[in-house]
Design a protein around this motif. Structure first.
Motif, short mmCIF file in Angstrom:
data_model
loop_
_atom_site.label_atom_id
_atom_site.label_comp_id
_atom_site.label_asym_id
_atom_site.label_seq_id
_atom_site.Cartn_x
_atom_site.Cartn_y
_atom_site.Cartn_z
N GLY A 76 -2.95 5.73 -2.92
CA GLY A 76 -3.30 4.33 -3.18
C GLY A 76 -3.74 4.06 -4.60
N ASP B 135 0.82 -1.21 0.00
CA ASP B 135 0.00 0.00 0.00
C ASP B 135 0.85 1.26 0.00
OD1 ASP B 135 -2.31 -1.52 0.07
OD2 ASP B 135 -2.41 -1.52 2.26
N VAL C 71 1.63 5.01 0.51
CA VAL C 71 1.06 6.00 1.43
C VAL C 71 1.59 7.41 1.19
CG1 VAL C 71 0.52 4.31 3.22
CG2 VAL C 71 2.75 5.47 3.25
N ASN D 86 -1.48 1.86 -6.51
CA ASN D 86 -1.69 0.41 -6.39
C ASN D 86 -2.89 -0.05 -7.20
OD1 ASN D 86 -0.75 1.26 -3.32
ND2 ASN D 86 0.31 -0.52 -4.15
N SER E 149 5.65 3.16 1.03
CA SER E 149 4.51 2.29 1.31
C SER E 149 4.51 1.99 2.80
CB SER E 149 4.61 1.00 0.50
OG SER E 149 5.64 0.18 1.01
#
Length: 145
Positions: free
Chosen positions: A104, A53, A55, A107, A77
């Motif tokens: 995000g 993830d 960030v 991703n 991440s």
């Protein structure tokens, strides 16, 4: 992009099946597509999955010059901080400001809404075809740097 956690060969193979053929790639897992001398740049699904993830992003400043293969930013991440490397040399025209509020997306949609920046291309160094990048992912056991 380097310093990402390693994916298993099985994960790499599954990711390779979805590598867009119209893009060019780097050994460091960035992608680019050039249209009329301007390139859109992002990280690959392989890299996004390896990072986990996302960030926070540190992208190059609009108007700055980036050099092919050189560090131009950072991706953070939950589990890693990774360098972002320019896949081509040129002047940064735009950054994806929407990612500041929702990193995000890198991703969720690495090849569409998760693009990172655009630049006026002066030089592309060693871009890989989709097939060459898929082979690289299948055999990646660590960073090239």
């Amino acid at each position: 992009m380097t310093s990402a956690p390693h994916l298993s060969r099985e994960s790499a193979g599954e990711t390779a099946l979805s590598i867009p053929r119209h893009l060019r790639y780097t050994w460091d897992h960035e992608w680019l597509v050039v249209d009329e001398g301007n390139a859109t740049v992002g990280i690959t699904a392989f890299a996004a999955k390896a990072l986990g993830d996302v960030v926070d992003l540190r992208l190059p400043a609009v108007g700055s010059w980036v050099e092919a293969g050189e560090s131009c930013g950072r991706i953070e991440s939950l589990t890693a901080v990774s360098g972002l490397y320019a896949p081509a040399s040129g002047r940064v025209l735009e950054v994806n400001t929407a990612l500041a509020d929702d990193p995000g997306v890198v991703n969720a949609a690495p090849y569409t809404g998760g693009w990172l920046f655009r630049l006026r291309v002066e030089n592309i160094a060693g871009a890989l075809s989709a097939d060459a990048y898929a082979a690289h992912c299948a055999h990646t056991q660590g960073d090239r740097r």
